[in-house]
Design a protein around this motif. Structure first.
Motif, PDB file in Angstrom:
ATOM      1  N   ASN A 172       0.836  -1.197   0.000  1.00  0.00           N
ATOM      2  CA  ASN A 172       0.000   0.000   0.000  1.00  0.00           C
ATOM      3  C   ASN A 172       0.868   1.242   0.000  1.00  0.00           C
ATOM      4  N   SER A 173       1.957   1.191   0.793  1.00  0.00           N
ATOM      5  CA  SER A 173       2.855   2.356   0.827  1.00  0.00           C
ATOM      6  C   SER A 173       3.538   2.538  -0.523  1.00  0.00           C
ATOM      7  N   LYS A 174       3.838   1.400  -1.156  1.00  0.00           N
ATOM      8  CA  LYS A 174       4.460   1.493  -2.478  1.00  0.00           C
ATOM      9  C   LYS A 174       3.489   2.107  -3.467  1.00  0.00           C
ATOM     10  N   LEU A 175       2.207   1.633  -3.364  1.00  0.00           N
ATOM     11  CA  LEU A 175       1.184   2.208  -4.257  1.00  0.00           C
ATOM     12  C   LEU A 175       1.001   3.682  -3.952  1.00  0.00           C
ATOM     13  N   GLN A 176       1.050   4.008  -2.727  1.00  0.00           N
ATOM     14  CA  GLN A 176       0.881   5.397  -2.346  1.00  0.00           C
ATOM     15  C   GLN A 176       2.009   6.238  -2.914  1.00  0.00           C
ATOM     16  N   THR A 177       3.219   5.654  -2.856  1.00  0.00           N
ATOM     17  CA  THR A 177       4.355   6.399  -3.422  1.00  0.00           C
ATOM     18  C   THR A 177       4.201   6.543  -4.933  1.00  0.00           C
ATOM     19  N   ASP A 178       3.713   5.444  -5.542  1.00  0.00           N
ATOM     20  CA  ASP A 178       3.476   5.528  -6.977  1.00  0.00           C
ATOM     21  C   ASP A 178       2.425   6.586  -7.278  1.00  0.00           C
ATOM     22  N   LEU A 179       1.383   6.593  -6.418  1.00  0.00           N
ATOM     23  CA  LEU A 179       0.329   7.588  -6.616  1.00  0.00           C
ATOM     24  C   LEU A 179       0.892   8.979  -6.446  1.00  0.00           C
ATOM     25  N   ASP A 180       1.748   9.108  -5.474  1.00  0.00           N
ATOM     26  CA  ASP A 180       2.358  10.416  -5.248  1.00  0.00           C
ATOM     27  C   ASP A 180       3.213  10.824  -6.435  1.00  0.00           C
TER      28      ASP A 180
ATOM     29  N   ALA B 261       2.745   9.762  -9.294  1.00  0.00           N
ATOM     30  CA  ALA B 261       1.816  10.055 -10.402  1.00  0.00           C
ATOM     31  C   ALA B 261       1.272  11.454 -10.258  1.00  0.00           C
ATOM     32  N   HIS B 262       0.871  11.805  -9.091  1.00  0.00           N
ATOM     33  CA  HIS B 262       0.372  13.154  -8.846  1.00  0.00           C
ATOM     34  C   HIS B 262       1.430  14.174  -9.204  1.00  0.00           C
ATOM     35  N   GLU B 263       2.636  13.857  -8.772  1.00  0.00           N
ATOM     36  CA  GLU B 263       3.711  14.783  -9.103  1.00  0.00           C
ATOM     37  C   GLU B 263       3.890  14.885 -10.621  1.00  0.00           C
ATOM     38  N   ASN B 264       3.789  13.734 -11.226  1.00  0.00           N
ATOM     39  CA  ASN B 264       3.905  13.747 -12.688  1.00  0.00           C
ATOM     40  C   ASN B 264       2.772  14.542 -13.308  1.00  0.00           C
ATOM     41  N   VAL B 265       1.548  14.340 -12.710  1.00  0.00           N
ATOM     42  CA  VAL B 265       0.398  15.103 -13.249  1.00  0.00           C
ATOM     43  C   VAL B 265       0.666  16.582 -13.092  1.00  0.00           C
ATOM     44  N   LYS B 266       1.153  16.886 -11.921  1.00  0.00           N
ATOM     45  CA  LYS B 266       1.443  18.295 -11.705  1.00  0.00           C
ATOM     46  C   LYS B 266       2.486  18.782 -12.684  1.00  0.00           C
ATOM     47  N   ARG B 267       3.520  17.956 -12.802  1.00  0.00           N
ATOM     48  CA  ARG B 267       4.531  18.339 -13.750  1.00  0.00           C
ATOM     49  C   ARG B 267       3.943  18.459 -15.158  1.00  0.00           C
ATOM     50  N   GLY B 268       3.045  17.480 -15.368  1.00  0.00           N
ATOM     51  CA  GLY B 268       2.432  17.537 -16.697  1.00  0.00           C
ATOM     52  C   GLY B 268       1.581  18.766 -16.865  1.00  0.00           C
ATOM     53  N   GLU B 269       0.844  19.130 -15.853  1.00  0.00           N
ATOM     54  CA  GLU B 269       0.038  20.347 -15.942  1.00  0.00           C
ATOM     55  C   GLU B 269       0.923  21.550 -16.159  1.00  0.00           C
ATOM     56  N   LYS B 270       2.070  21.477 -15.455  1.00  0.00           N
ATOM     57  CA  LYS B 270       2.984  22.594 -15.625  1.00  0.00           C
ATOM     58  C   LYS B 270       3.540  22.627 -17.049  1.00  0.00           C
ATOM     59  N   GLU B 271       3.742  21.426 -17.560  1.00  0.00           N
ATOM     60  CA  GLU B 271       4.339  21.392 -18.897  1.00  0.00           C
ATOM     61  C   GLU B 271       3.245  21.386 -19.996  1.00  0.00           C
ATOM     62  N   LYS B 272       1.991  21.500 -19.469  1.00  0.00           N
ATOM     63  CA  LYS B 272       0.866  21.450 -20.427  1.00  0.00           C
ATOM     64  C   LYS B 272       0.955  22.586 -21.447  1.00  0.00           C
ATOM     65  N   ALA B 273       1.324  23.721 -20.896  1.00  0.00           N
ATOM     66  CA  ALA B 273       1.403  24.867 -21.795  1.00  0.00           C
ATOM     67  C   ALA B 273       2.470  24.654 -22.863  1.00  0.00           C
ATOM     68  N   ALA B 274       3.578  23.983 -22.344  1.00  0.00           N
ATOM     69  CA  ALA B 274       4.656  23.756 -23.289  1.00  0.00           C
ATOM     70  C   ALA B 274       4.340  22.600 -24.227  1.00  0.00           C
TER      71      ALA B 274
ATOM     72  N   GLN C 118      -0.706   8.832 -26.596  1.00  0.00           N
ATOM     73  CA  GLN C 118      -0.028   8.419 -25.327  1.00  0.00           C
ATOM     74  C   GLN C 118      -0.907   8.731 -24.107  1.00  0.00           C
ATOM     75  N   TYR C 119      -1.593   9.856 -24.154  1.00  0.00           N
ATOM     76  CA  TYR C 119      -2.449  10.224 -23.037  1.00  0.00           C
ATOM     77  C   TYR C 119      -3.563   9.230 -22.852  1.00  0.00           C
ATOM     78  N   MET C 120      -4.095   8.783 -23.829  1.00  0.00           N
ATOM     79  CA  MET C 120      -5.191   7.827 -23.734  1.00  0.00           C
ATOM     80  C   MET C 120      -4.684   6.536 -23.143  1.00  0.00           C
ATOM     81  N   SER C 121      -3.497   6.100 -23.621  1.00  0.00           N
ATOM     82  CA  SER C 121      -2.928   4.855 -23.058  1.00  0.00           C
ATOM     83  C   SER C 121      -2.611   5.017 -21.566  1.00  0.00           C
ATOM     84  N   LEU C 122      -2.117   6.147 -21.249  1.00  0.00           N
ATOM     85  CA  LEU C 122      -1.824   6.398 -19.829  1.00  0.00           C
ATOM     86  C   LEU C 122      -3.097   6.487 -19.007  1.00  0.00           C
TER      87      LEU C 122
END
Length: 752
Positions: free
Chosen positions: A211-219, A221-234, A245-249
């Motif tokens: 569960n902690s591993k999943l939580q870290t993965d989720l974290d 992922a969230h970080e990646n989402v955030k990063r992705g949101e940040k890089e969304k403009a770019a 790729q987005y659909m597969s993800l």
């Protein structure tokens, strides 16, 4: 006065004196064999007959017959005195024997008394200790008996309890076996459940890790989402390229989310199973705790039972030991009672012996008192005979007094230079002085040692003072070096009644005797005068006028000494005071002592610098017999002789010393002339000798006190004083004459 020799009775033996049985007949008195007086004894009647004999002459002018009678009478008196001395020696010997026996008996009695007291104290202590131990043992015995009864009751109860406990123990042991079986099965179940619980814990921990591993993965992922949101403009430009790729993800994310939900459901199921297992485990634990409590209560009861058994055994042993101890204590009490009986018997024997010793001591004391009484009577009679001989011979009596050592005396002085012989003849009369290894011996009428008191000294002269009331002229003077105790002997120490000197004591006796003689019809009138001779000048010490001193004395008067035809000495213009009580005389003495010349020298802090003369004129009249008597009492404190090398006198003190030594030298010349019986006696060489002429060459009873110091540095002066006193003692001045039946006389006070 003296009868013929044929009237004198002599006896070879007698056993009764004064009507009393002689004590100590078996004693060994000194022998008279070989002496010219030995072999005779006297009775009391013989002695009084000898003293009361009167001379009868065929011819008054036959001086040869009178001399022969007088010599015969003196010879018989000497014979009587010698016999009394021998008798006194025998009494002293018997007294010494009795005293030794008494001392031995007293010491034996004291030892027996001490032994009895010690034994009595030991026995009392033993009895007290035994009584205390008996009381404590009785208390202990009663307490232990009560405790024994209580223990027996408790033992019986414990036996009953023991039976019930044994029964309950058997039932409990069966139940314990059953419970132990159940406990073993429960323990097995608990172990299996605990193993399962451990497995579940491990699975739960692995799930938590996953569960902690999943939580870290989720974290991430969230970080990646955030990063992705940040890089969304770019990445908007590349959005079209990355749409696939987005659909597969997105598909992957959904699948992950579904797997997470499945894991959460499995977790809930496992949590429920764990809760049920925990509830079962809690139930098993509660059952186990109840069983453990039952086991503990049972073991506690078993322990209590074992303690009761041990306690009962201890009580049995204690009862046995106490019974043994009680027997030993009873044996000790019996032994102590036997010892007490023996000690009572010993105490009774000691008491009997003590009573016998006490009776023996009383008997010895009675014999000693009888012997002392006879010695006193013999001594009194000896003194009377001695005084009679001295009066017949006309000698000047001499008493010697040795003062004690003082703190200011020379260092290392021990008083051993002066000693006192202990022989019967010289006891109380002899004195020895050792100087430079040579011993000088002197014998006087009486010698007072340093420990003699003022009362002891006065007792010896009291009869002489008494004779002044009988109409005799009496003169007592003190001679000696400065600091030897002359003024202390004559005046005493002011403010201390026990240290009063001869002058105050003589006056007290005279006034007391005057009071007692009133019942016999006697009436007395008394007059007092006091003077001093300072630097060969007479001074009136009772003058009430101006007390300033001149070369002629007080008030510028020049006092003259005159002798009348009757042998009386008059001092012109001298103050004479009528006195009626000792208080008046004491006041006059204080006044005179303040007026007397006193100075400080290196030898004496308060040295008398003048010769002090106290005169009491006594006139008595008996209304019943119409008899009239005149007596004179002269008490003289001479100034002390001193050497200039020791006194260190200068100025006035030097002139005083020269005048004192000159007058004392004149007194010595007078004594030498009297001793040699010269025709001319130089009384006029000094005012002192001229004033003392009636006392030294007349019909007066004269006594001289020679005072000496035991200090080693004063041995020379002491030897000179003793030699001078011996010459004085050898002087014959004539037979004292009583002045009675005189109806007309000059009322002016004189020195005699």
């Amino acid at each position: 006065m003296v009868g013929t020799a044929n009237n004198f009775r002599m006896r070879h033996a007698f056993s009764v004196v004064n009507g009393e049985q002689e004590a100590g007949l078996n004693s060994a008195p000194p022998s008279n064999a070989g002496s010219e007086y030995g072999g005779f004894e006297f009775t009391r009647e013989d002695v009084y007959a000898l003293l009361n004999e009167r001379m009868r002459y065929k011819n008054k002018f036959n001086y040869k017959e009178r001399c022969e009678n007088m010599m015969d009478y003196i010879k018989r008196l000497r014979l009587c005195i010698k016999w009394f001395q021998d008798l006194e020696g025998s009494y002293l010997y018997e007294q010494e024997k009795l005293q030794n026996a008494l001392d031995f008996a007293e010491s034996r009695c004291a030892e027996m008394d001490l032994i009895m007291k010690n034994k009595e104290e030991e026995l009392n202590l033993i009895i007290v200790e035994l009584r205390k131990s008996l009381a404590s043992l009785q208390d202990k015995l009663s307490k232990e008996e009560s405790e024994k009864l209580a223990v027996m009751d408790s033992l019986a109860r414990e036996k009953e309890d023991r039976l019930t406990v044994e029964k309950s123990q058997a039932s409990l042991s069966e139940e314990l076996r059953k419970i132990q079986g159940e406990l073993q099965s429960a323990n097995q179940r608990i172990t299996s459940v605990s193993d399962m619980y451990k497995l579940l814990q491990e699975y739960n921990s692995s799930l938590q890790l996953y569960n902690s591993k999943l939580q870290t993965d989720l974290d991430t992922a969230h970080e990646n989402v955030k990063r992705g949101e940040k890089e969304k403009a770019a990445m908007v430009e590349n959005l079209s390229n990355l749409g696939g790729q987005y659909m597969s993800l997105q598909d992957q994310f959904n699948s992950c989310k579904a797997s997470v939900d499945d894991v959460a459901k499995q977790k809930d199921v496992l949590v429920k199973e764990v809760a049920s297992v925990r509830a079962e485990l809690q139930q098993v634990r509660e059952d186990r705790d109840q069983l453990q409590l039952q086991v503990q209560t049972l073991t506690a009861e078993v322990v209590n039972y074992e303690e009761l058994v041990v306690k009962s055994n201890e009580l049995k042993e204690r009862c046995v030991s106490q019974s043994n101890q009680l027997k030993t204590l009873q044996d000790q009490i019996e032994a102590a009672q036997n010892k007490l009986r023996v000690s009572d018997l010993f105490a009774f024997e000691a008491k009997t012996e003590f009573e016998e010793q006490k009776k023996l001591i009383c008997e010895l004391q009675n014999r000693l008192e009888d012997a002392e009484l006879k010695i006193v009577e013999g001594e009194t009679l000896r003194k009377k005979l001695h005084n009679t001989i001295l009066e017949l011979k006309g000698n000047i009596r001499v008493f010697c007094r040795v003062r004690p050592l003082l703190p200011e005396d020379s260092p290392g002085a021990d008083g051993k230079d002066v000693s006192y012989p202990t022989t019967t003849e010289a006891l109380g009369r002899g004195i020895d002085l050792t100087q430079n290894g040579q011993k000088y011996s002197f014998t006087f009428d009486k010698v007072f040692m340093p420990d003699s008191t003022q009362e002891d000294v006065f007792v010896e002269i009291s009869q002489l003072v008494q004779s002044a009331l009988d109409g005799y002229k009496v003169c007592i003077f003190a001679y000696g070096q400065t600091g030897s105790g002359k003024t202390y002997t004559m005046m005493g120490k002011p403010g201390n009644p026990s240290l009063k000197g001869l002058i105050p004591r003589s006056l007290e006796q005279i006034f007391q005797t005057r009071q007692s003689l009133q019942s016999q019809g006697w009436k007395y009138e008394m007059q007092v005068s006091m003077l001093e001779i300072y630097n060969e000048t007479i001074r009136d010490l009772l003058s009430t006028k101006d007390s300033s001193r001149t070369e002629y004395g007080s008030n510028g008067k020049q006092y003259a000494i005159k002798h009348d035809a009757n042998g009386n000495t008059l001092v012109s213009d001298l103050t004479v005071v009528d006195v009626c009580s000792t208080r008046e005389v004491s006041f006059l003495l204080d006044q005179a002592s303040h007026s007397r010349s006193v100075g400080k020298t290196q030898m004496n802090e308060q040295s008398s610098r003048s010769h002090f003369v106290f005169t009491l004129r006594i006139t008595g009249f008996n209304e019943n017999t119409e008899q009239q008597v005149q007596g004179v009492l002269n008490l003289i404190d001479l100034a002390g002789s001193e050497r200039l090398s020791r006194s260190g006198s200068t100025g006035d003190r030097l002139r005083e010393t020269q005048a004192i030594n000159k007058s004392l030298s004149s007194l010595s010349d007078v004594i030498f002339s009297l001793a040699k019986k010269e025709d001319h006696v130089p009384f006029r060489n000094s005012k002192l000798t001229y004033l003392l002429q009636p006392c030294l060459g007349g019909d007066s009873k004269t006594l001289m006190f020679v005072n000496i110091s035991p200090d080693h540095s004063s041995l020379g002066e002491s030897l000179c004083s003793l030699r001078f006193a011996s010459r004085v003692n050898a002087c014959e001045i004539g037979i004292p004459r009583r002045q009675a039946n005189m109806r007309s006389f000059d009322s002016r006070l004189s020195l005699g």
